[in-house]
Design a protein around this motif. Sequence first.
Motif, mmCIF file in Angstrom:
data_model
loop_
_atom_site.group_PDB
_atom_site.id
_atom_site.type_symbol
_atom_site.label_atom_id
_atom_site.label_comp_id
_atom_site.label_asym_id
_atom_site.label_seq_id
_atom_site.Cartn_x
_atom_site.Cartn_y
_atom_site.Cartn_z
ATOM 1 N N ALA A 20 0.851 -1.198 0.000
ATOM 2 C CA ALA A 20 0.000 0.000 0.000
ATOM 3 C C ALA A 20 0.878 1.235 0.000
ATOM 4 N N PRO A 32 -6.608 0.940 3.371
ATOM 5 C CA PRO A 32 -5.390 0.970 2.557
ATOM 6 C C PRO A 32 -5.682 1.529 1.168
ATOM 7 N N ARG A 34 -3.787 2.314 -2.786
ATOM 8 C CA ARG A 34 -2.645 2.011 -3.661
ATOM 9 C C ARG A 34 -2.197 3.233 -4.455
ATOM 10 N N PRO A 55 -7.501 -3.591 -2.510
ATOM 11 C CA PRO A 55 -6.104 -3.802 -2.078
ATOM 12 C C PRO A 55 -5.381 -4.957 -2.771
ATOM 13 N N VAL A 58 -1.935 -6.083 -1.434
ATOM 14 C CA VAL A 58 -1.731 -5.512 -0.103
ATOM 15 C C VAL A 58 -1.881 -6.619 0.941
#
Length: 394
Positions: A20, A32, A34, A55, A58
Amino acid sequence: MSTPHGWTTTPITTGILRGALDLERTGRGVLPHRLPAAARRQIPDGQLAMAESQPAGVRLAFRTRATTVELDVVATKRVYVGAPPRPDGVYELLVDGRLAGRATATGGDTLTIDMAAGTAESLPGPAETLRFTGLPEDEKDVELWLPHDETTCLVALRTDAPVLITPPNGRPVWLHHGSSISHGSNATTPTGTWPALAAADGRADLINLGFGGGALLDPFTARAMRDTPADLLSVKIGINVVNADLMRLRAFGPAVHGFLDTLREGHPSTPLLVVSPILCPIHENTPGPSAPDTRAMGEGRLRFRAAGDPAEVAAGKLTLTVIREELARVVGQRAASDPHLHYLDGLELYGASDHAELPLPDALHPDPAAHRRIAERFARHAFGPGGPFAPHGG
């Protein structure tokens, strides 16, 4: 939610997350992202805003003797009007690199999307607890991968033994940008997307900036990549530019140059691999835009079609064939003064014979078996002997 007696609740911070670029604190937990906040402020559409919050790649990473791990989450479930229900996102827990458990959150927020009308409506829902039990009692490295295609707000992490947040594992950081194929569309698990599989093969630490519908040479994405520390870089460009019918040939070449120029501002000598599109028959010689196949949707299937006119290619409209030729030209031109820049034809990852064996189920995205094939070929090309990433992985 209450914590069992003697258990440890570990704050979810950037230190415990891998993959992340940002962590947003909300009223319900942490989300989170990106893309960093500066990039998110410039996002022009809801599709990319949704995609970057999903995510892909992640994971929470920590060391512990815990035998039970609990994670409270609020997942966002997507419902597409007229399409079959989507499967719940999958959470995967790895112990010392091996799969030790899977879980899903069946509840959460609901986002209802009408692709024909271009509308979306959100309905809040409850948090849910995921539980992984029966883990080995000895000290071990744990990774908890979040669903690649389901926005996930993290509420609390609990374990029955203390957690040690460890520094990165020393593997080379591979920063990759691409479309929904890189994001993981039609893959069924977060470690089953082709970038995750290729990173495992190449022993690299993945940051996946694959965005469904969002690989559009956006300057804010290039700046996010420029400012992110990485040992290896790759960009997979083309399919979204076509299926969004975003630009013509005159704009495409300079936009690629500009994107690569920005990457080189922050990574002047980092190995950089430019990858052209894999085979997609509906757009090989037919321009975009892509559109939902209403007949298939009427039968309960999600499928896409090319809505452009091949006659317009002469006027500069883009197809995948045109894009591969232009990317090869741009990279060839730049490589004369950039020895760390490399090109990979996407047809080497998935071509006509692969499509005959493993056709794209919705006419745009590979199935799980094709994700594995693409990953194996990418890892062999990039991380294998003589590959652009070879000194760093393998």
